[in-house]
Write a protein that holds these residues in place. Sequence first.
Motif, short mmCIF file in Angstrom:
data_model
loop_
_atom_site.label_atom_id
_atom_site.label_comp_id
_atom_site.label_asym_id
_atom_site.label_seq_id
_atom_site.Cartn_x
_atom_site.Cartn_y
_atom_site.Cartn_z
N VAL A 1 0.73 -1.18 -0.16
CA VAL A 1 -0.10 -0.04 -0.31
C VAL A 1 0.84 1.06 0.05
O VAL A 1 0.66 2.23 -0.72
CB VAL A 1 -0.84 0.06 1.07
N ARG A 2 2.05 1.34 0.75
CA ARG A 2 2.75 2.28 0.69
C ARG A 2 3.46 2.64 -0.64
O ARG A 2 3.50 3.64 -1.02
CB ARG A 2 3.81 2.21 1.84
N ALA A 3 4.17 1.45 -1.08
CA ALA A 3 4.63 1.43 -2.36
C ALA A 3 3.57 2.15 -3.30
O ALA A 3 3.97 3.03 -4.26
CB ALA A 3 5.07 0.26 -2.83
N THR A 4 2.31 1.50 -3.43
CA THR A 4 1.66 2.24 -4.30
C THR A 4 1.34 3.71 -4.27
O THR A 4 1.12 4.30 -5.24
CB THR A 4 0.28 1.22 -4.37
N ARG A 5 1.24 4.00 -3.15
CA ARG A 5 0.63 5.45 -2.76
C ARG A 5 1.85 6.22 -3.32
O ARG A 5 1.92 7.43 -3.90
CB ARG A 5 0.56 5.73 -1.34
N ARG A 6 3.29 5.94 -2.81
CA ARG A 6 4.53 6.74 -3.33
C ARG A 6 4.52 6.47 -5.02
O ARG A 6 4.93 7.68 -5.53
CB ARG A 6 5.74 5.83 -2.84
N LEU A 7 4.34 5.40 -5.61
CA LEU A 7 4.32 5.51 -7.18
C LEU A 7 3.42 6.46 -7.70
O LEU A 7 3.51 7.12 -8.59
CB LEU A 7 3.85 3.86 -7.63
N THR A 8 2.15 6.61 -6.99
CA THR A 8 1.22 7.49 -7.58
C THR A 8 1.40 9.06 -7.44
O THR A 8 1.69 9.62 -8.62
CB THR A 8 -0.28 7.30 -6.85
N ARG A 9 2.07 9.49 -6.49
CA ARG A 9 2.74 10.44 -6.39
C ARG A 9 3.87 10.96 -7.15
O ARG A 9 4.25 11.91 -7.77
CB ARG A 9 2.99 10.81 -4.72
N LEU A 10 4.87 9.66 -7.27
CA LEU A 10 5.98 10.15 -8.24
C LEU A 10 5.40 10.09 -9.74
O LEU A 10 5.81 11.07 -10.49
CB LEU A 10 6.85 8.74 -8.19
N ALA A 11 4.48 9.39 -9.90
CA ALA A 11 4.12 9.55 -11.51
C ALA A 11 3.11 10.87 -11.56
O ALA A 11 3.40 11.42 -12.72
CB ALA A 11 2.94 8.30 -11.57
N ARG A 12 2.54 11.27 -10.66
CA ARG A 12 1.97 12.56 -10.81
C ARG A 12 3.12 13.72 -10.88
O ARG A 12 3.00 14.75 -11.86
CB ARG A 12 1.29 12.99 -9.52
N ALA A 13 4.12 13.61 -10.05
CA ALA A 13 5.31 14.90 -10.31
C ALA A 13 5.98 14.70 -11.48
O ALA A 13 6.38 15.74 -12.06
CB ALA A 13 6.07 14.46 -9.32
#
Length: 335
Positions: free
Chosen positions: A168-180
């Motif tokens: 869950v943490r990795a998915t959340r981080r991936l989403t924010r990295l992708a957005r940036a």
Amino acid sequence: MAERILILGASDRGKTYTAHQLAREAARTHKVVLVDADTGQSELGPPGTVSWAWMTPEGPQRGGTRFVGALSPASAALEQVVALLEVVRQAESAGVGLLFVDTPGYVQGPGARRFLAALVQAIPPSRILVLEREGELGSLPAMLATLSGAELTPLPVADAVLRKSPSVRATRRLTRLARALEDATEHQVSLEELTTLGTILGTGTPIAPHLARWAGTALHLSAVYGEISESTLTLFVVETLRSGWESLVGPVLDHFGVARVRALSLTTLEGTYLGLHDETRRFLGIGRFLGFDPETQRLKLSTAVSVDRLTLLTFGRFRVAANGQFLGELKPGEV
């Protein structure tokens, strides 16, 4: 100086929720800033950064960001403390009266104790809100209070706060990295016009391209760029380094009059997380390192922000794909 309130606790103890709720409530009567120092699970800025925001009763309004380039203080404790100190100074110079600091959940082990000890001495809080279950932080809060002179206030951890799984943490981080990284395009920038941090690249005196190629041929390496600094010739190659080249350095040492030859792989650096800054060190945005163009002798990078004002390029401690996927941390000596 603003009143500083630091929120301490392990991961998944409700620190971020508590920080936002308290800051929003306080914003009804005070000028309030919230500092997000959790680089791995950031809320206010891209992952790998420390950010601050003005708080209103309705929520945060972006203030500023400092690049760290790591997802945990374990990888870049010094850089994170410096970034946090800069953010606090920036917020306080803007006239804040009450400042909340949401800290990462890095609280276990000697490294965490050293990091937090440095943090509270760099920006001594007046109060530390402690979120813990069954005394799990041990003597840590008392030690931090002794170092900073802060008053400790224990807070209960709500039963509704559940532990997030690593996925869950990795998915959340991936989403924010992708957005940036969304809408990033490729750019080429001249090393001569840049200051670089976090990497050897760009820190020495360049040698002629044909000499870099000659040295690479002598060492059976595909060198495209070279620099000399402190009696060391560093060659940057477009391949994964193979063993055995070190035994061939004799003629290269003699030709350049250096004491040491070092080789770094530009291939290994591909995807490195970058922080882009202008001449005042103001954060412009993040990017990815794509490589080095041997024809133009320029760096290649991708970013969604303009590079017209780029003068400082900071290399982070990990690599990331264009879609935000985490590709792993860089090892010592690779960057």
